[in-house]
Design a protein around this motif. Structure first.
Motif, PDB file in Angstrom:
ATOM      1  N   LEU A   9       0.839  -1.214   0.000  1.00 49.89           N
ATOM      2  CA  LEU A   9       0.000   0.000   0.000  1.00 49.89           C
ATOM      3  C   LEU A   9       0.866   1.253   0.000  1.00 49.89           C
ATOM      4  CD1 LEU A   9      -2.924  -0.180   2.607  1.00 49.89           C
ATOM      5  CD2 LEU A   9      -3.079   0.490   0.210  1.00 49.89           C
ATOM      6  N   ASP A  10       1.900   1.227   0.855  1.00 47.74           N
ATOM      7  CA  ASP A  10       2.775   2.393   0.996  1.00 47.74           C
ATOM      8  C   ASP A  10       3.457   2.718  -0.345  1.00 47.74           C
ATOM      9  OD1 ASP A  10       3.981   4.380   2.752  1.00 47.74           O
ATOM     10  OD2 ASP A  10       5.854   3.293   2.385  1.00 47.74           O
ATOM     11  N   LYS A  11       3.843   1.670  -1.050  1.00 50.50           N
ATOM     12  CA  LYS A  11       4.520   1.871  -2.329  1.00 50.50           C
ATOM     13  C   LYS A  11       3.595   2.597  -3.335  1.00 50.50           C
ATOM     14  CE  LYS A  11       7.238  -0.662  -5.789  1.00 50.50           C
ATOM     15  NZ  LYS A  11       6.762   0.136  -6.876  1.00 50.50           N
ATOM     16  N   VAL A  12       2.303   2.278  -3.270  1.00 53.95           N
ATOM     17  CA  VAL A  12       1.349   2.921  -4.185  1.00 53.95           C
ATOM     18  C   VAL A  12       1.335   4.437  -3.937  1.00 53.95           C
ATOM     19  CG1 VAL A  12      -1.082   3.034  -4.884  1.00 53.95           C
ATOM     20  CG2 VAL A  12      -0.076   0.834  -4.267  1.00 53.95           C
ATOM     21  N   PHE A  13       1.322   4.817  -2.650  1.00 53.66           N
ATOM     22  CA  PHE A  13       1.326   6.248  -2.311  1.00 53.66           C
ATOM     23  C   PHE A  13       2.659   6.890  -2.706  1.00 53.66           C
ATOM     24  CE2 PHE A  13      -2.299   4.941   0.168  1.00 53.66           C
ATOM     25  CZ  PHE A  13      -3.097   6.064   0.226  1.00 53.66           C
ATOM     26  N   LYS A  14       3.774   6.197  -2.379  1.00 58.17           N
ATOM     27  CA  LYS A  14       5.120   6.759  -2.658  1.00 58.17           C
ATOM     28  C   LYS A  14       5.329   6.904  -4.170  1.00 58.17           C
ATOM     29  CE  LYS A  14       7.073   6.904   1.565  1.00 58.17           C
ATOM     30  NZ  LYS A  14       6.183   6.263   2.440  1.00 58.17           N
ATOM     31  N   ASP A  15       4.907   5.883  -4.923  1.00 63.60           N
ATOM     32  CA  ASP A  15       5.071   5.950  -6.380  1.00 63.60           C
ATOM     33  C   ASP A  15       4.313   7.154  -6.947  1.00 63.60           C
ATOM     34  OD1 ASP A  15       6.650   3.729  -6.367  1.00 63.60           O
ATOM     35  OD2 ASP A  15       5.135   2.352  -7.189  1.00 63.60           O
ATOM     36  N   SER A  16       3.129   7.393  -6.402  1.00 58.09           N
ATOM     37  CA  SER A  16       2.322   8.521  -6.900  1.00 58.09           C
ATOM     38  C   SER A  16       3.012   9.852  -6.589  1.00 58.09           C
ATOM     39  CB  SER A  16       0.931   8.504  -6.270  1.00 58.09           C
ATOM     40  OG  SER A  16       0.234   7.389  -6.726  1.00 58.09           O
ATOM     41  N   ILE A  17       3.599   9.927  -5.401  1.00 59.58           N
ATOM     42  CA  ILE A  17       4.332  11.155  -5.027  1.00 59.58           C
ATOM     43  C   ILE A  17       5.523  11.335  -5.966  1.00 59.58           C
ATOM     44  CG2 ILE A  17       5.743  12.233  -3.203  1.00 59.58           C
ATOM     45  CD1 ILE A  17       3.760  10.804  -1.183  1.00 59.58           C
ATOM     46  N   ASN A  18       6.224  10.231  -6.229  1.00 60.01           N
ATOM     47  CA  ASN A  18       7.383  10.304  -7.145  1.00 60.01           C
ATOM     48  C   ASN A  18       6.988  10.691  -8.562  1.00 60.01           C
ATOM     49  OD1 ASN A  18       9.133   9.696  -5.109  1.00 60.01           O
ATOM     50  ND2 ASN A  18       9.091   7.483  -5.493  1.00 60.01           N
ATOM     51  N   GLU A  19       5.761  10.341  -8.934  1.00 60.35           N
ATOM     52  CA  GLU A  19       5.266  10.730 -10.271  1.00 60.35           C
ATOM     53  C   GLU A  19       4.748  12.172 -10.274  1.00 60.35           C
ATOM     54  OE1 GLU A  19       2.149   7.886 -11.125  1.00 60.35           O
ATOM     55  OE2 GLU A  19       3.566   6.222 -11.049  1.00 60.35           O
ATOM     56  N   ALA A  20       4.900  12.860  -9.145  1.00 62.05           N
ATOM     57  CA  ALA A  20       4.385  14.233  -8.973  1.00 62.05           C
ATOM     58  C   ALA A  20       2.876  14.284  -9.182  1.00 62.05           C
ATOM     59  CB  ALA A  20       5.099  15.205  -9.915  1.00 62.05           C
ATOM     60  N   ASN A  21       2.203  13.198  -8.835  1.00 62.26           N
ATOM     61  CA  ASN A  21       0.750  13.122  -8.958  1.00 62.26           C
ATOM     62  C   ASN A  21       0.203  12.375  -7.728  1.00 62.26           C
ATOM     63  OD1 ASN A  21      -1.847  13.079  -9.887  1.00 62.26           O
ATOM     64  ND2 ASN A  21      -1.470  11.656 -11.593  1.00 62.26           N
ATOM     65  N   PRO A  22       0.328  13.010  -6.528  1.00 67.48           N
ATOM     66  CA  PRO A  22      -0.012  12.291  -5.298  1.00 67.48           C
ATOM     67  C   PRO A  22      -1.500  11.943  -5.211  1.00 67.48           C
ATOM     68  CG  PRO A  22       0.474  14.599  -4.842  1.00 67.48           C
ATOM     69  CD  PRO A  22       0.781  14.385  -6.284  1.00 67.48           C
ATOM     70  N   ILE A  23      -1.780  10.914  -4.445  1.00 68.76           N
ATOM     71  CA  ILE A  23      -3.182  10.530  -4.207  1.00 68.76           C
ATOM     72  C   ILE A  23      -3.808  11.574  -3.289  1.00 68.76           C
ATOM     73  CG2 ILE A  23      -4.644   8.788  -3.105  1.00 68.76           C
ATOM     74  CD1 ILE A  23      -2.388   6.746  -3.949  1.00 68.76           C
ATOM     75  N   LYS A  24      -4.900  12.170  -3.741  1.00 64.58           N
ATOM     76  CA  LYS A  24      -5.528  13.256  -2.970  1.00 64.58           C
ATOM     77  C   LYS A  24      -6.616  12.722  -2.053  1.00 64.58           C
ATOM     78  CE  LYS A  24      -3.343  16.922  -4.147  1.00 64.58           C
ATOM     79  NZ  LYS A  24      -3.176  17.325  -5.490  1.00 64.58           N
ATOM     80  N   SER A  25      -7.209  11.593  -2.456  1.00 59.96           N
ATOM     81  CA  SER A  25      -8.322  11.087  -1.680  1.00 59.96           C
ATOM     82  C   SER A  25      -8.436   9.574  -1.871  1.00 59.96           C
ATOM     83  CB  SER A  25      -9.597  11.781  -2.173  1.00 59.96           C
ATOM     84  OG  SER A  25     -10.601  11.702  -1.208  1.00 59.96           O
ATOM     85  N   VAL A  26      -8.999   8.914  -0.857  1.00 61.66           N
ATOM     86  CA  VAL A  26      -9.189   7.455  -0.942  1.00 61.66           C
ATOM     87  C   VAL A  26     -10.666   7.145  -0.772  1.00 61.66           C
ATOM     88  CG1 VAL A  26      -8.675   5.225   0.158  1.00 61.66           C
ATOM     89  CG2 VAL A  26      -6.894   6.995   0.026  1.00 61.66           C
TER      90      VAL A  26
END
Ligand code: NAD
Ligand code: UFG
Length: 348
Positions: free
Chosen positions: A70-87
């Motif tokens: 799960l953590d990797k999904v959030f970190k990958d999104s941050i690294n893509e400069a497109n963070p998860i805003k909502s779940v």
């Protein structure tokens, strides 16, 4: 805006994902596929491509109990400069009877899995959550329609897990009320399918719920519907429920997401239903009248854990979210049957 849908391949998640993608949201589906098929993803993509809609969808196979994944999904999104805003947190187990037989599994997935998700969200500075709760948390209530502030007395382990998660979310919100934005949606009885017939409800084995049972009897996959009791204290003796079209329910999630975006730092519990009650006999008769398909049935004894009547008061959803359902029983019967005829064996 990027949104993570845990359990996004399931019945409610897949319909919500399709609507979000149509509205331009960037969607990540995170699902273990324990109770869903990867074919649903193909169907979503097929529909969007057929309508020439550009979309951003990522699918990740993972369990909500696996924190690293799960953590990797959030970190990958941050690294893509497109963070998860909502779940939107759909992932969970939902069978009342299975929860009675295997309560520890239900507590593990529904409660421990949610705790993991909340910890990973905090770690990654994502504090906006829509949670799938259930009208089951109310338990038996003769006072209908049921308001959100009615007392909660769930009568089975499944309902206990949902109410426990609601309590955890309340504690979390109170501890950091300048940080979290939480919307708890208590669904009544979601039914039917996308009008395209491409996605719908595909229960494993014999369905537990009335609607998929009826459509499977209608097409001859099952012989006879068992009506669980004609001796309830209702107008015709059969159980009364508040059925809501799955697309109206999916629209409710988009309204909740938009609400959280413009009303930060809130904790709200909101019923999603139709405010109409139909008995089992009324559904059988209306289904026949509307579709022309007769549903063979026999009355058997009451099912353990059932209640006589459940109808939602939806004035809060209307007031806060500006949402109310627009589809009626005719739409529910026709779209549900359409899905079943086009997919007699579900996604198989
Ligand atoms: P569903 O079973 O179709 O979907 C749930 C999804 O979660 C499935 O795709 C499943 O594979 C996935 N999942 C299960 N355990 C997981 C895990 N440990 N990690 C990751 N994914 C996992 O159910 P649904 O009808 O779409 O319900 C969605 C949510 O709404 C559930 O939380 C359910 O309890 C709640 N709910 C459903 C109803 C209903 O009548 N359908 C009513 C009230 C509340
Ligand atoms: N029923 C039958 N025969 C069947 C199935 C159901 O007569 O084969 C009757 C039930 O006794 C009840 C009504 O149809 O009177 C609706 O039953 P469902 O199983 O479709 O729905 P429930 O209200 O029992 O429960 C559903 C979900 C729960 C959820 C709840 C509230 O299964 O997980 O709605 O949202 F919590």
């Amino acid at each position: 805006m990027r949104v993570l849908l845990t359990g996004g391949a399931g019945y409610i998640g897949s319909h919500t994902a399709l609507l979000l993608l149509q509205r331009g949201f960037d969607v990540i589906i995170y699902d273990s596929f324990l109770n869903s098929s990867s074919k649903v993803i193909n169907s979503i993509e097929f529909y969007l491509n057929s309508k020439q809609i550009n979309y951003k969808l990522k699918t990740i196979v993972g369990d909500i109990r696996n924190k690293d994944c799960l953590d990797k999904v959030f970190k990958d999104s941050i690294n893509e400069a497109n963070p998860i805003k909502s779940v939107i947190h759909f992932a969970g187990l939902k069978s009342v009877s299975q929860s009675v037989d295997n309560p520890l599994q239900y507590w593990d997935v529904n409660v421990c899995g949610t705790k993991n998700l909340l910890e990973v969200m905090s770690l990654n500075n994502c504090f906006s959550l829509v949670f799938s709760s259930s009208a089951t948390v109310y338990g038996p209530s003769e006072l209908v329609p049921i308001k959100e502030n009615s007392s909660c007395r769930p009568e089975n382990p499944y309902g206990n897990t949902k109410l426990t998660v609601e309590t955890i979310l309340n504690d979390l919100f109170l501890s950091k009320s300048n940080v979290w934005s939480i919307s708890i949606l208590r669904y009544f009885n979601p039914v039917s399918a996308h009008p395209s017939g491409l996605i719908g409800e595909d229960p494993r084995g014999i369905p537990d719920n009335l609607f998929p049972y009826i459509t499977q009897v209608a097409i001859g996959r099952i012989n006879t519907l068992n009506v669980y009791g004609d001796d309830w204290n209702t107008r015709d003796g059969s159980g009364i429920r508040d059925y809501i079209h799955i697309i109206d329910l999916a629209e409710g999630h988009i309204a909740a997401l938009n609400y959280l975006k413009s009303n930060k730092f809130t904790y709200e519990i909101i019923n999603l239903g139709s405010n109409n009650g139909y008995s089992v006999f009324e559904i059988i008769n209306e289904f026949h009248r509307i579709t022309g398909y007769k549903v063979n049935y026999k009355v058997v004894k009451r099912r353990s854990g059932d209640i006589s009547i459940s109808i939602a008061d939806i004035s809060k959803a209307n007031k806060l979210l500006g949402w109310s359902p627009t589809r009626n029983l005719k739409d529910m019967c026709l779209d549900g049957l359409n899905w079943q005829i086009k997919n007699p064996n579900g996604y198989c």
